[in-house]
Enzyme design. Structure first.
Site, short mmCIF file in Angstrom:
data_model
loop_
_atom_site.label_atom_id
_atom_site.label_comp_id
_atom_site.label_asym_id
_atom_site.label_seq_id
_atom_site.Cartn_x
_atom_site.Cartn_y
_atom_site.Cartn_z
N GLU A 45 0.86 -1.18 0.00
CA GLU A 45 0.00 0.00 0.00
C GLU A 45 0.90 1.23 0.00
O GLU A 45 1.70 1.44 0.91
CB GLU A 45 -0.90 0.01 1.23
CG GLU A 45 -1.91 -1.12 1.22
CD GLU A 45 -2.70 -1.20 2.51
OE1 GLU A 45 -2.74 -0.18 3.25
OE2 GLU A 45 -3.26 -2.27 2.79
N ASP A 56 -5.18 8.47 10.36
CA ASP A 56 -3.81 8.07 10.65
C ASP A 56 -3.35 8.58 12.01
O ASP A 56 -3.66 9.70 12.41
CB ASP A 56 -2.87 8.61 9.56
CG ASP A 56 -3.17 8.02 8.21
OD1 ASP A 56 -3.40 6.80 8.16
OD2 ASP A 56 -3.20 8.76 7.21
#
Length: 253
Positions: A45, A56
């Site tokens: 990824e 995140d």
């Protein structure tokens, strides 16, 4: 067949690694991808850095901020990956937020992904209903698999809907938190993994968030097809540099 589906068809547990494009240094992207494949990673990824990465945790946020300061852009990422398929054969997925893709132009973005050999996208802030109504046809036109996230709090109805529009795997977030904030899995998470496995979804599940070593990789893949490591890999790159990738992968399996 899409490379993601080919990987999912293999009789093995898949190790997927996330890293932020343009980090630690602007032009590390290609080397990191090549080294990960050479050391046995099954899927990669590639994080497209964004200034407001809501899902995140601090580690990936900091790498994203550093990559932007280094000069990483969507255009530059595509340039860096222009000939990646001459040396890399495993599935490549771009993970990022929808805003940069909209700025680039959704169809133009998808067309460029197909041109350079990207297999799929993970877009945490693109709602599944909006994707289904407005963008699914475009993604499929360019052979891109769109990967959706579920969490322990996602309703069964929503999971079933996500499964119905998925043509690859479902990203099973291990806990309702940001990346890099958990360590190991308790009874609650293991019960969640079992519950999802017992739903007999058509799409495979790959677990993300909280995987950092062989123990957590083994736990996560007990019922799931594979696991994704992000924050732990970014920390390893920060501390040890890009030449240390073989050491990291050996510690996982």
């Amino acid at each position: 067949m899409n490379r993601i589906n080919k990987a999912l068809a293999q009789n093995k547990k898949l190790l997927s690694i996330y890293f932020t494009a343009g980090y630690p240094s602007l032009h590390d992207t290609k080397k990191i991808i090549q080294d990960l494949e050479e050391n046995g990673v099954d899927m990669i990824e590639i994080g497209l850095p964004f200034s407001d990465p809501l899902a995140d945790g601090p580690t990936i946020q900091e790498s994203s901020t550093a990559a932007l300061k280094n000069g990483m852009t969507t255009k530059l990422l595509f340039e860096q990956l222009a000939d990646i398929r001459q040396s890399v054969s495993i599935p490549l997925i771009i993970m990022g937020y929808f805003n940069p893709m909209m700025q680039y132009g959704v169809e133009a973005f998808c067309a460029k992904c197909k041109e350079i050999g990207i297999d799929g996208l993970i877009i945490p802030d693109l709602p599944v209903a909006e994707y289904h109504e407005q963008y699914q046809e475009t993604f499929e036109k360019y052979g891109l698999i769109n990967v959706f996230l579920i969490t322990p709090q996602t309703s069964e109805e929503r999971i079933r809907f996500i499964d119905s529009v998925s043509n690859g795997f479902i990203y099973m977030v291990s806990s309702a938190s940001v990346t890099g904030s958990t360590s190991g899995f308790g009874n609650t998470q293991e019960a969640y993994f079992e519950r999802i496995a017992n739903m007999n979804l058509k799409a495979s599940q790959i677990v993300g968030f909280g995987i950092s070593n062989n123990e957590t990789f083994t736990q996560a893949t007990k019922t799931a097809k594979g696991a994704i490591i992000g924050s732990a890999f970014i920390k390893h790159l920060t501390q040890n540099g890009v030449d240390s990738i073989p050491d990291f992968v050996k510690e996982i399996r």
